[in-house]
Design a protein around this motif. Structure first.
Motif, short mmCIF file in Angstrom:
data_model
loop_
_atom_site.label_atom_id
_atom_site.label_comp_id
_atom_site.label_asym_id
_atom_site.label_seq_id
_atom_site.Cartn_x
_atom_site.Cartn_y
_atom_site.Cartn_z
N PHE A 121 -2.27 -0.83 -15.52
CA PHE A 121 -1.71 -2.13 -15.19
C PHE A 121 -1.90 -2.75 -16.35
O PHE A 121 -3.23 -3.12 -16.40
CB PHE A 121 -1.96 -2.66 -13.95
CG PHE A 121 -1.47 -1.70 -12.72
CD1 PHE A 121 -0.26 -1.01 -12.74
CD2 PHE A 121 -2.23 -1.63 -11.62
CE1 PHE A 121 0.18 -0.17 -11.68
CE2 PHE A 121 -1.96 -1.03 -10.42
CZ PHE A 121 -0.74 0.04 -10.57
N ALA A 159 -3.67 -8.21 -4.56
CA ALA A 159 -3.24 -6.97 -5.48
C ALA A 159 -4.54 -6.15 -6.00
O ALA A 159 -4.47 -4.96 -6.18
CB ALA A 159 -2.52 -7.45 -6.67
N VAL A 164 -2.74 -7.85 -14.70
CA VAL A 164 -3.16 -8.25 -13.25
C VAL A 164 -3.85 -9.45 -13.27
O VAL A 164 -4.94 -9.59 -13.72
CB VAL A 164 -3.80 -7.13 -12.50
CG1 VAL A 164 -4.10 -7.51 -10.99
CG2 VAL A 164 -3.34 -5.72 -12.59
N ARG A 209 0.66 -1.24 -0.01
CA ARG A 209 -0.05 -0.05 0.13
C ARG A 209 0.79 1.00 0.00
O ARG A 209 0.49 2.16 -0.89
CB ARG A 209 -0.94 0.07 1.20
CG ARG A 209 -1.73 1.48 1.31
CD ARG A 209 -3.13 1.34 2.22
NE ARG A 209 -3.72 0.41 1.80
CZ ARG A 209 -4.89 0.88 0.94
NH1 ARG A 209 -4.62 1.96 0.21
NH2 ARG A 209 -5.62 -0.25 0.48
N GLY A 224 2.23 1.95 -3.34
CA GLY A 224 1.31 2.15 -4.42
C GLY A 224 1.07 3.62 -4.15
O GLY A 224 0.91 4.16 -5.08
N TRP A 245 -5.32 -2.34 -5.50
CA TRP A 245 -5.38 -1.42 -6.65
C TRP A 245 -6.81 -0.85 -6.67
O TRP A 245 -6.88 0.60 -7.16
CB TRP A 245 -5.19 -2.04 -8.03
CG TRP A 245 -3.50 -2.67 -7.97
CD1 TRP A 245 -3.00 -3.67 -8.60
CD2 TRP A 245 -2.61 -2.15 -7.14
NE1 TRP A 245 -1.95 -4.12 -8.28
CE2 TRP A 245 -1.46 -3.00 -7.47
CE3 TRP A 245 -2.27 -0.95 -6.47
CZ2 TRP A 245 -0.09 -2.71 -7.11
CZ3 TRP A 245 -0.89 -0.64 -5.97
CH2 TRP A 245 0.06 -1.55 -6.25
N GLU A 246 -7.81 -1.46 -6.29
CA GLU A 246 -9.32 -0.64 -6.38
C GLU A 246 -9.13 0.26 -5.31
O GLU A 246 -9.88 1.31 -5.54
CB GLU A 246 -10.34 -2.09 -6.24
CG GLU A 246 -10.41 -2.60 -7.76
CD GLU A 246 -11.42 -3.75 -7.45
OE1 GLU A 246 -11.86 -4.19 -8.64
OE2 GLU A 246 -11.64 -4.33 -6.39
N ARG A 306 -6.41 3.97 -13.86
CA ARG A 306 -6.92 5.26 -13.17
C ARG A 306 -6.22 6.31 -13.82
O ARG A 306 -5.08 6.32 -14.04
CB ARG A 306 -6.63 4.81 -11.68
CG ARG A 306 -5.25 5.27 -11.00
CD ARG A 306 -5.13 5.72 -9.76
NE ARG A 306 -5.60 7.07 -9.74
CZ ARG A 306 -5.79 7.48 -8.37
NH1 ARG A 306 -5.62 6.93 -7.25
NH2 ARG A 306 -6.08 9.02 -8.38
N PHE A 362 -8.07 2.39 -8.78
CA PHE A 362 -7.90 1.79 -10.08
C PHE A 362 -9.39 1.00 -10.25
O PHE A 362 -10.04 0.44 -9.40
CB PHE A 362 -6.64 0.85 -10.19
CG PHE A 362 -5.51 1.37 -10.29
CD1 PHE A 362 -4.93 1.43 -11.26
CD2 PHE A 362 -4.91 1.76 -9.18
CE1 PHE A 362 -3.67 2.12 -11.43
CE2 PHE A 362 -3.36 2.46 -9.07
CZ PHE A 362 -3.20 2.51 -10.38
#
Length: 176
Positions: free
Chosen positions: A128, A138, A131, A108, A111, A142-143, A172, A147
């Motif tokens: 990305f 992951a 994925v 995190r 990121g 990302w969400e 994103r 993303f």
């Protein structure tokens, strides 16, 4: 506050992210190898050589970073243009966390750092390209960082134990 919440806060406070140097190569290789060897999250050949892995991770045009936790390299990431020329305003990135540091907030923090770095470097979005659908940790991360899954590539990954599974393209904007 629960013990888990305390650990999460404690672990997050101990991570320092900085540009990688040549002296980080052994630690980066150790993490890289541990992440790709199982054949369950990255398309890299699980038998990829150290030389090829480090050449990829430090290639021209990439910005490479490491996350230090308690004096050890706990993770690494790269950010670079997703495409050349007229697509170079969209960033691409890859992240790897050592098995010993998983679940401690390192991913995190990398990121979040990466999103800030990508903006600082002038990127307008991040994508990305690959994925793996079974990599739920992951995907959740990302969400949670904004993303969205914008496409599914059916059966595009040959998982070492699950066979052919889907891959997601996640995207994103970096424009506020």
């Amino acid at each position: 506050m629960t013990d888990l919440a305390w650990c999460d806060l404690e672990c997050l406070a101990q991570v320092r992210i900085r540009p990688a140097t040549e002296t980080d190569s052994d630690a980066i290789w150790s993490i890289f190898h541990a992440v790709i060897a199982p054949g369950d999250t990255y398309a890299f050949d699980p038998g990829m050589s150290r030389r090829d892995a480090l050449a990829y991770w430090f290639q021209t045009g990439s910005s490479t970073y490491v996350a230090e936790r308690n004096g050890d390299i706990a993770g690494t990431y790269i950010v670079r243009p997703n495409q050349p020329g007229l697509g170079s305003h969209v960033a691409n990135a890859a992240f790897m966390v050592s098995p010993q540091a998983r679940g401690m907030g390192v991913g995190r923090q990398m990121g979040e750092h990466c999103l800030d770095e990508a903006r600082r470097l002038g990127f307008r979005a991040m994508q990305f390209n690959f994925v793996v659908s079974s990599n739920q940790a992951a995907i959740r991360l990302w969400e949670s960082l904004g993303f969205k899954i914008v496409a599914t590539l059916p059966g595009a990954f040959r998982h070492s134990s699950e066979g052919f599974i889907d891959v997601y393209i996640m995207f994103r904007s970096l424009i506020d």
